[in-house]
Enzyme design. Structure first.
Site, PDB file in Angstrom:
ATOM      1  N   ARG A 111       9.066 142.818  -1.429  1.00  0.00           N
ATOM      2  CA  ARG A 111       8.665 143.695  -0.316  1.00  0.00           C
ATOM      3  C   ARG A 111       9.268 145.081  -0.550  1.00  0.00           C
ATOM      4  O   ARG A 111      10.084 145.554   0.240  1.00  0.00           O
ATOM      5  CB  ARG A 111       9.141 143.104   1.026  1.00  0.00           C
ATOM      6  CG  ARG A 111       8.790 141.647   1.252  1.00  0.00           C
ATOM      7  CD  ARG A 111       7.335 141.386   1.475  1.00  0.00           C
ATOM      8  NE  ARG A 111       6.773 141.789   2.739  1.00  0.00           N
ATOM      9  CZ  ARG A 111       6.873 141.124   3.882  1.00  0.00           C
ATOM     10  NH1 ARG A 111       7.594 140.031   3.946  1.00  0.00           N
ATOM     11  NH2 ARG A 111       6.266 141.535   4.971  1.00  0.00           N
ATOM     12  N   GLN A 116       4.090 147.800  -2.048  1.00  0.00           N
ATOM     13  CA  GLN A 116       3.545 147.767  -0.678  1.00  0.00           C
ATOM     14  C   GLN A 116       2.033 147.507  -0.643  1.00  0.00           C
ATOM     15  O   GLN A 116       1.549 146.773   0.212  1.00  0.00           O
ATOM     16  CB  GLN A 116       3.844 149.095   0.005  1.00  0.00           C
ATOM     17  CG  GLN A 116       4.141 148.936   1.463  1.00  0.00           C
ATOM     18  CD  GLN A 116       4.902 150.127   2.024  1.00  0.00           C
ATOM     19  OE1 GLN A 116       5.055 151.154   1.359  1.00  0.00           O
ATOM     20  NE2 GLN A 116       5.366 150.005   3.240  1.00  0.00           N
ATOM     21  N   ASP A 119       1.093 143.854  -0.691  1.00  0.00           N
ATOM     22  CA  ASP A 119       1.849 143.025   0.242  1.00  0.00           C
ATOM     23  C   ASP A 119       0.923 142.245   1.185  1.00  0.00           C
ATOM     24  O   ASP A 119       0.648 142.658   2.316  1.00  0.00           O
ATOM     25  CB  ASP A 119       2.813 143.930   1.023  1.00  0.00           C
ATOM     26  CG  ASP A 119       3.756 143.149   1.907  1.00  0.00           C
ATOM     27  OD1 ASP A 119       3.611 141.918   2.005  1.00  0.00           O
ATOM     28  OD2 ASP A 119       4.645 143.785   2.504  1.00  0.00           O
ATOM     29  N   SER A 122       2.364 141.232   4.719  1.00  0.00           N
ATOM     30  CA  SER A 122       2.279 142.226   5.794  1.00  0.00           C
ATOM     31  C   SER A 122       0.860 142.307   6.349  1.00  0.00           C
ATOM     32  O   SER A 122       0.660 142.415   7.562  1.00  0.00           O
ATOM     33  CB  SER A 122       2.706 143.616   5.294  1.00  0.00           C
ATOM     34  OG  SER A 122       4.096 143.643   5.129  1.00  0.00           O
ATOM     35  N   TYR A 216      14.963 141.794   5.530  1.00  0.00           N
ATOM     36  CA  TYR A 216      14.794 140.460   6.107  1.00  0.00           C
ATOM     37  C   TYR A 216      15.997 140.005   6.924  1.00  0.00           C
ATOM     38  O   TYR A 216      17.115 140.452   6.703  1.00  0.00           O
ATOM     39  CB  TYR A 216      14.596 139.425   5.000  1.00  0.00           C
ATOM     40  CG  TYR A 216      13.250 139.482   4.344  1.00  0.00           C
ATOM     41  CD1 TYR A 216      12.097 139.345   5.087  1.00  0.00           C
ATOM     42  CD2 TYR A 216      13.148 139.657   2.983  1.00  0.00           C
ATOM     43  CE1 TYR A 216      10.852 139.380   4.477  1.00  0.00           C
ATOM     44  CE2 TYR A 216      11.914 139.692   2.367  1.00  0.00           C
ATOM     45  CZ  TYR A 216      10.778 139.553   3.116  1.00  0.00           C
ATOM     46  OH  TYR A 216       9.559 139.586   2.519  1.00  0.00           O
TER      47      TYR A 216
HETATM   48  P1  NAD Z   1       9.513 137.778   8.623  1.00  0.00           P
HETATM   49  O1  NAD Z   1       8.119 137.336   8.861  1.00  0.00           O
HETATM   50  O2  NAD Z   1      10.311 137.120   7.561  1.00  0.00           O
HETATM   51  O3  NAD Z   1      10.332 137.631  10.007  1.00  0.00           O
HETATM   52  C1  NAD Z   1       9.817 138.071  11.222  1.00  0.00           C
HETATM   53  C2  NAD Z   1      10.932 138.597  12.088  1.00  0.00           C
HETATM   54  O4  NAD Z   1      11.738 137.518  12.577  1.00  0.00           O
HETATM   55  C3  NAD Z   1      11.894 139.546  11.366  1.00  0.00           C
HETATM   56  O5  NAD Z   1      11.884 140.799  12.009  1.00  0.00           O
HETATM   57  C4  NAD Z   1      13.228 138.848  11.469  1.00  0.00           C
HETATM   58  O6  NAD Z   1      14.309 139.746  11.618  1.00  0.00           O
HETATM   59  C5  NAD Z   1      13.031 138.020  12.730  1.00  0.00           C
HETATM   60  N1  NAD Z   1      13.983 136.925  12.893  1.00  0.00           N
HETATM   61  C6  NAD Z   1      14.463 136.054  11.977  1.00  0.00           C
HETATM   62  N2  NAD Z   1      15.352 135.205  12.534  1.00  0.00           N
HETATM   63  C7  NAD Z   1      15.423 135.535  13.848  1.00  0.00           C
HETATM   64  C8  NAD Z   1      16.160 135.026  14.937  1.00  0.00           C
HETATM   65  N3  NAD Z   1      17.015 134.010  14.795  1.00  0.00           N
HETATM   66  N4  NAD Z   1      15.996 135.619  16.145  1.00  0.00           N
HETATM   67  C9  NAD Z   1      15.141 136.652  16.305  1.00  0.00           C
HETATM   68  N5  NAD Z   1      14.427 137.182  15.303  1.00  0.00           N
HETATM   69  C10 NAD Z   1      14.561 136.624  14.083  1.00  0.00           C
HETATM   70  O7  NAD Z   1       9.601 139.320   8.342  1.00  0.00           O
HETATM   71  P2  NAD Z   1       8.460 140.407   8.149  1.00  0.00           P
HETATM   72  O8  NAD Z   1       7.886 140.748   9.461  1.00  0.00           O
HETATM   73  O9  NAD Z   1       7.531 139.969   7.085  1.00  0.00           O
HETATM   74  O10 NAD Z   1       9.298 141.634   7.583  1.00  0.00           O
HETATM   75  C11 NAD Z   1      10.552 141.979   8.109  1.00  0.00           C
HETATM   76  C12 NAD Z   1      10.781 143.456   7.894  1.00  0.00           C
HETATM   77  O11 NAD Z   1      10.635 143.779   6.518  1.00  0.00           O
HETATM   78  C13 NAD Z   1       9.785 144.328   8.618  1.00  0.00           C
HETATM   79  O12 NAD Z   1      10.220 144.688   9.870  1.00  0.00           O
HETATM   80  C14 NAD Z   1       9.650 145.534   7.723  1.00  0.00           C
HETATM   81  O13 NAD Z   1      10.472 146.576   8.183  1.00  0.00           O
HETATM   82  C15 NAD Z   1      10.177 145.108   6.411  1.00  0.00           C
HETATM   83  N6  NAD Z   1       9.109 145.177   5.420  1.00  0.00           N
HETATM   84  C16 NAD Z   1       9.213 146.113   4.446  1.00  0.00           C
HETATM   85  C17 NAD Z   1       8.191 146.196   3.520  1.00  0.00           C
HETATM   86  C18 NAD Z   1       8.234 147.216   2.417  1.00  0.00           C
HETATM   87  O14 NAD Z   1       9.158 147.986   2.333  1.00  0.00           O
HETATM   88  N7  NAD Z   1       7.253 147.205   1.548  1.00  0.00           N
HETATM   89  C19 NAD Z   1       7.121 145.348   3.563  1.00  0.00           C
HETATM   90  C20 NAD Z   1       7.075 144.405   4.576  1.00  0.00           C
HETATM   91  C21 NAD Z   1       8.077 144.321   5.479  1.00  0.00           C
END
Ligand code: NAD
Length: 358
Positions: A111, A116, A119, A122, A216
């Site tokens: 990620r 991106q 991805d 996402s 993450y």
């Molecule tokens: P994910 O699907 O793995 O998790 C979803 C959400 O659940 C996350 O925000 C995580 O913090 C939350 N979570 C985990 N355990 C928890 C708990 N016990 N209580 C409450 N919340 C909890 O994650 P995702 O949505 O695929 O991505 C997470 C972050 O990664 C995004 O917010 C984004 O900023 C970042 N991201 C960056 C890129 C990039 O730079 N290319 C791409 C995708 C995502």
């Protein structure tokens, strides 16, 4: 559908010939004729599996029944690219390795900013985050927006979003457009600003400590989750809709809602658990089923993006096209290819998948 017709000319310019399985795009709004018009050959699944590179949405562990049939169709000269759930279902990766084919699992693409445009996680989370709010709205016996009418005032629905990653943020944006009052919580305090910028209140449980590798969350111990559940209970009880999206990569969904917490919600309330495929964020979730318990409806939808097949296919296709071109252009194996490569030469070559198998 793993490749939409509008992308075929780009593949053609690179000298690639495309073979499409009969009716593969039909349900998503892409009939065979649209592919034929762009130069593709329409063929049976057997013929499609004669290609050098096979693009699919869900293969191996992400599509166990179909994948087992396809094993006999694969050979060592071939490359398979798609979602494969190699960490959740590592046994399927091992089976696929025996064919000698190369498997690139798109959920393992790093990620990073450079990756991106590939991805898929996402893209699919964006669609799931949008659709889960509509599912909740459809089942809730109340409206989402506040209205002042001649027949009295309608109070807005209160929505709690647990997990404010890609899906959670999209759920906030969608619920906001429908006029709900939204509270959101995430174990990573860094998302507070994003939550607030979308017009929701950030619920700070004062726990901290959930940030993990990169952006993450990391897996926490049971005593942390126990504390979390205790502190979340009031916010859950006061909500008309709770949407849970909490996930830790490669692990089961953290259990954040107990049966008792759900039973404290008002009858008619709705929980949508997007963690259903990973065992559920809610104790009462049954993956793929709707449960009604003490008057509260708990939805455990699986493969939500497939319910918005047109845009899911377009987004997936653009991601997979970018990955394919990256693979074709690569002079050497870089971090993107290395991290996504699961099987090659008859072996599972990905260290984390091998560990998950053990
Ligand atoms: P994910 O699907 O793995 O998790 C979803 C959400 O659940 C996350 O925000 C995580 O913090 C939350 N979570 C985990 N355990 C928890 C708990 N016990 N209580 C409450 N919340 C909890 O994650 P995702 O949505 O695929 O991505 C997470 C972050 O990664 C995004 O917010 C984004 O900023 C970042 N991201 C960056 C890129 C990039 O730079 N290319 C791409 C995708 C995502």
């Amino acid at each position: 559908m793993a490749l939409v017709p509008e992308l075929l000319p780009e593949l053609g310019r690179r000298g690639l010939q495309v073979v499409v399985e009969t009716k593969a795009g039909e349900q998503a709004g892409f009939p065979d004729a649209a592919y034929a018009e762009k130069g593709a050959r329409i063929a049976s699944r057997d013929e499609v599996f004669g290609a050098d590179v096979i693009l699919c949405i869900r293969c191996a562990g992400a599509n166990p029944e179909r994948a087992r049939d396809d094993l006999t169709r694969l050979s060592e000269s071939q490359t398979l690219i798609g979602l494969a759930d190699p960490l959740g279902q590592p046994g399927h990766a091992l089976e696929l390795a025996t064919t000698g084919a190369r498997l690139f699992a798109l959920e393992l693409v790093p990620r990073t900013t450079r990756a991106q445009a590939m991805d898929v996680l996402s893209s699919m989370a964006t669609i799931a985050g949008y659709k889960c709010v509509l599912m909740a709205a459809e089942r809730l016996p109340r409206m989402f927006p506040m209205l002042v009418t001649a027949a009295g005032t309608v109070t807005p629905a209160r929505v709690l979003i647990v997990g404010a990653g890609v899906a959670g943020l999209m759920a906030i944006a969608t619920a906001k457009r429908l006029g709900a009052v939204i509270t959101a919580y995430d174990v990573r305090p860094a998302v507070k600003q994003e939550v607030e910028s979308l017009g929701a209140r950030f619920l700070d449980l004062g726990l901290g400590g959930g940030g993990g590798e990169g952006a993450y969350a990391r897996a926490m111990d049971e005593s942390f989750y126990e504390k979390q559940r205790r502190l979340l209970a009031d916010a859950v009880a006061q909500s008309d809709v709770v949407i849970t999206t909490a996930a830790v990569p490669g692990k089961a969904a953290p259990r954040l809602l107990t049966a008792a917490m759900v039973r404290a919600m008002r009858p008619g309330s709705v929980v949508v658990d997007l963690g259903a495929e990973r065992g559920g964020n809610c104790e009462l979730t049954k993956p793929g089923k709707d449960v009604v318990d003490h008057g509260v409806t708990i939805l455990g939808p699986t493969n939500v993006p497939s319910t918005v097949p047109y845009d899911a296919s377009r987004m997936f296709s653009k991601n997979v096209r970018t990955f394919l071109f990256h693979l074709l252009d690569a002079k050497a194996e870089d971090d993107i290819l290395r991290e996504a490569l699961v099987t090659r030469g008859g072996e599972v070559v990905h260290a984390r998948v091998r560990e998950a198998e053990a």
